[in-house]
Design an enzyme around this catalytic site. Sequence first.
Site, PDB file in Angstrom:
ATOM      1  N   ARG A 128       0.822  -1.212   0.000  1.00 26.71           N
ATOM      2  CA  ARG A 128       0.000   0.000   0.000  1.00 26.71           C
ATOM      3  C   ARG A 128       0.858   1.265   0.000  1.00 26.71           C
ATOM      4  NH1 ARG A 128      -3.164  -3.067   3.732  1.00 26.71           N
ATOM      5  NH2 ARG A 128      -2.318  -1.903   5.506  1.00 26.71           N
ATOM      6  N   SER A 141      -1.719 -17.114   5.908  1.00 23.28           N
ATOM      7  CA  SER A 141      -2.526 -16.314   6.828  1.00 23.28           C
ATOM      8  C   SER A 141      -3.727 -17.130   7.264  1.00 23.28           C
ATOM      9  CB  SER A 141      -2.996 -15.016   6.145  1.00 23.28           C
ATOM     10  OG  SER A 141      -3.720 -14.204   7.040  1.00 23.28           O
ATOM     11  N   CYS A 179      -6.038 -18.503  16.371  1.00 26.02           N
ATOM     12  CA  CYS A 179      -6.828 -18.429  17.606  1.00 26.02           C
ATOM     13  C   CYS A 179      -8.135 -19.217  17.491  1.00 26.02           C
ATOM     14  CB  CYS A 179      -7.144 -16.975  17.957  1.00 26.02           C
ATOM     15  SG  CYS A 179      -5.672 -15.994  18.339  1.00 26.02           S
ATOM     16  N   THR A 224      16.616  -4.747  14.196  1.00 24.33           N
ATOM     17  CA  THR A 224      17.535  -5.604  14.948  1.00 24.33           C
ATOM     18  C   THR A 224      18.895  -4.932  15.037  1.00 24.33           C
ATOM     19  OG1 THR A 224      18.380  -6.790  13.006  1.00 24.33           O
ATOM     20  CG2 THR A 224      16.322  -7.612  14.002  1.00 24.33           C
ATOM     21  N   GLY A 230       6.589  -9.807  15.689  1.00 23.18           N
ATOM     22  CA  GLY A 230       5.764 -10.948  16.065  1.00 23.18           C
ATOM     23  C   GLY A 230       6.254 -11.707  17.287  1.00 23.18           C
ATOM     24  N   ASP A 231       5.863 -12.971  17.360  1.00 21.06           N
ATOM     25  CA  ASP A 231       6.144 -13.787  18.534  1.00 21.06           C
ATOM     26  C   ASP A 231       7.627 -14.049  18.739  1.00 21.06           C
ATOM     27  OD1 ASP A 231       3.422 -13.872  18.606  1.00 21.06           O
ATOM     28  OD2 ASP A 231       3.224 -16.020  18.216  1.00 21.06           O
ATOM     29  N   LYS A 260     -23.326   3.762  37.509  1.00 20.27           N
ATOM     30  CA  LYS A 260     -21.905   3.713  37.865  1.00 20.27           C
ATOM     31  C   LYS A 260     -21.356   2.420  37.294  1.00 20.27           C
ATOM     32  CE  LYS A 260     -22.169   6.301  42.221  1.00 20.27           C
ATOM     33  NZ  LYS A 260     -22.019   6.197  43.701  1.00 20.27           N
TER      34      LYS A 260
END
Length: 823
Positions: free
Chosen positions: A23, A40, A44, A274, A283-284, A435
């Site tokens: 993009r 992709s 989850c 890095t 990421g992870d 509340k």
Amino acid sequence: MGKKILIVGGVAGGASAAARLRRLDENSEIIMFERGEYISFANCGLPYYIGGVIQERSALVVQTVEATQKKFNIDIRNFSEVVKIDREKKSVQVKNLNTGELYDESYDILILSPGASPVKPPIPGIEKAENLFTLRNIPDTDAIKSCVDEQKPKSAVVIGAGFIGLEMAENLHAKGVHVTIVEMLDQVMAPIDFEMASILHGHIRDKGVELILSDGVKSFEDNGKKVVLNSGKEINTDMIILSIGIRPENQLAVAAGLEIGERGGIKVDEYLKTSDESIYAIGDAIEVKDYVSGFPTLVPLAWPANRQGRSVADNIYGKNVKYKGTLGTSVAKVFDMTVASTGNNEKTLKRIGAEYRVVHIHPGAHAGYYPGAFPVSLKMTFDPKTGKIYGVQGVGYAGVEKRIDVVATAIKGGLTVFDLQELELAYAPPYSSAKDPVNMLGYVASNIVEGSSNSVQWHEIDALVSNGALLIDVSEPHERDMGIIKGSVGIPLGQLRNRLSEIPKDKPVYVMCRVGLRGYLAERILKQNGYEAINLDGGYRTYSAVYPAVSDVPESKCPIEVDDTGTTHPYCGDIESHIKINACGLQCPGPITKLYSAMNEAQDGQILEISVTDPGFAKDVKAWANTTGNTVLKTDFVDNTFKAYVMKGRQPLAGQQEAALAPAAAVRDGATIVVFSGEMDKALASFIIASGAAAMGKKVTMFFTFWGLNVLRKQDAPAVEKDALEKMFGMMMPKGPGSLPLSSMNMAGMGPKMIDYVMKKKNVDSLETMIKNALELGVKLVACAMSMDIMGIKQEELIDGVEIGGVATYLGKTDDSNLNLFI
């Protein structure tokens, strides 16, 4: 001319980076390498496809290779593994996993997004274990689903109770598999603290899942058909899910000489670069900065990976977007409950040595009068000096993630606990209260920061009470039947102002109720009357999530059914109720109050069906029924409400064996007598009743206060040091039982002498002898410490065998008594 950018790994981070790069620049050459088939996918959602909640496998694939190539003009090479980075040549070596071919690909910029891999430790027997699975990608999912659908296992062991472990346990359970969860820690869900996780522990077990905590796997035997734990326990199983954690995929980075952080993730700067200027990582696989504490951490979640993918693309094209750190906001479904958290929990704050305070609240997710008002349990950590919010955790049936999201936004915006009070949040009865629970977190925490309230925590109170602290429970008596903190004294809030004289001022007074609100009101009453008062944070609800209900009554067993063969089974059939009670939406103490009132009107043997939206009620009602001599036949969760079927009394149902039913509630065998009067005839009556009760086997305590202390004074007390006022009191008051006046007909001292004469003539023991006999029968004589102090009476002036105590001593004994007199 555009750049040549290589991306190692797809899914959340790599795929987001690729799309954003295109993009920003139509001319760059972008090549993505992915080891697997899919670039992709919704990792989850994998457990829910196994459980059948997500029925179409294709729904898990977010973007296909073909569609992504066409949409973004990206060269996607799946089944391709990058095996080496040559930083000097600025190239990578790639292995085509279909053909085995090796080739090099140069780059201007390299983005590492290799993710993380499941931890698979070298447990003895693990290599030979069949039907042992990990879950990280779609092929893993296919293998597990194939096992479940085709082999139809009857049992499974899930090792590890994090996100994947609990989600897999739920979905296997939904498929009819008996599940055992084994977790080495003492709790599930490490991102939340122990007492919050304990709410989940009860819910998981209520669902019929066996939960084993503080135990690890020693070995796998019989090709994985048997799991042997460190404790020696052996579990036979048809399948195993290994979910004990993940580790960053850092091998490429290590081999290339890139800097690795202390937690094992690839080290990056605030621009996700890095130690090599041409290489970024996301990421992870990376080590990030904790947004709250600033310490390095690993947060393998989808949102950070997606955000990092976008940010790294921006930075490659000169936007200089800083990644400010990760809050770790997360949410998970655990059967019918939701658990969510953001920021730093208490464990983290302890580990890094931060100064902090916590608050617990249990308000309704929405207005109590609107149906389905489940409570939401929230815990917040914060700076006690500035009110800075460190983190929040929530567990409940509805509205949990909404509150966590609001507080996560507040933390990112730099708001404090004072600002939470002022958040103007959407309100309508089906969604919230005027509340909101987030506002309530702000109110409670602000009171602590401002010093108008002080609190003690659930894990501190037992030790304090054991060491002599006074803990007053301002709940109603029938609420205390649901469970008490051992050693606590019951004074309902409505009686507190009229009973202040019973409460000593010479030491701190700890107060509590069921959820903390009435405890806070009691704290304010006491403080404004000169006491040092401290409220139990979160009340009994927080405490009881960890500790079982305490009662002096032996636990009753659930009723049983007897089938045609005479075999007994737990009662689980349909029950016809005589009285139905709708307590949905009522907050504590509403449900138990309605049950208590209805039970008083019910006939013995009648069954009351009560519907509630309080998840703690299922546990509470069992303790209440046990204490009050009633019987819980069944508890259930139907149509988003808890139902309890309670029979009045202990009578057996038709078809049940009477011997199998629990015995009636144990009779309280104590007796307490408050002796306020210092008059001879009333003292005589007190000891006659006390000795008679003791002779019948009762445990008798006599509590002497104010003028009653004169009964215990010695005739020949030694001289003790007193001030002028104390000496005056001493001269005016009678010294011991031989000097006491009569309540009527005292006649300037002649009345007592006449009574003495008549008692001797009728062979009735004197008061002195009655006191001696009472002590020999085991009657406890307690002198009120506060009254002694007011009246200037010293311990040396009292007869031998008298104990000194406060109101807590007396009130504690009343819990064991079915006789209580005031004389």
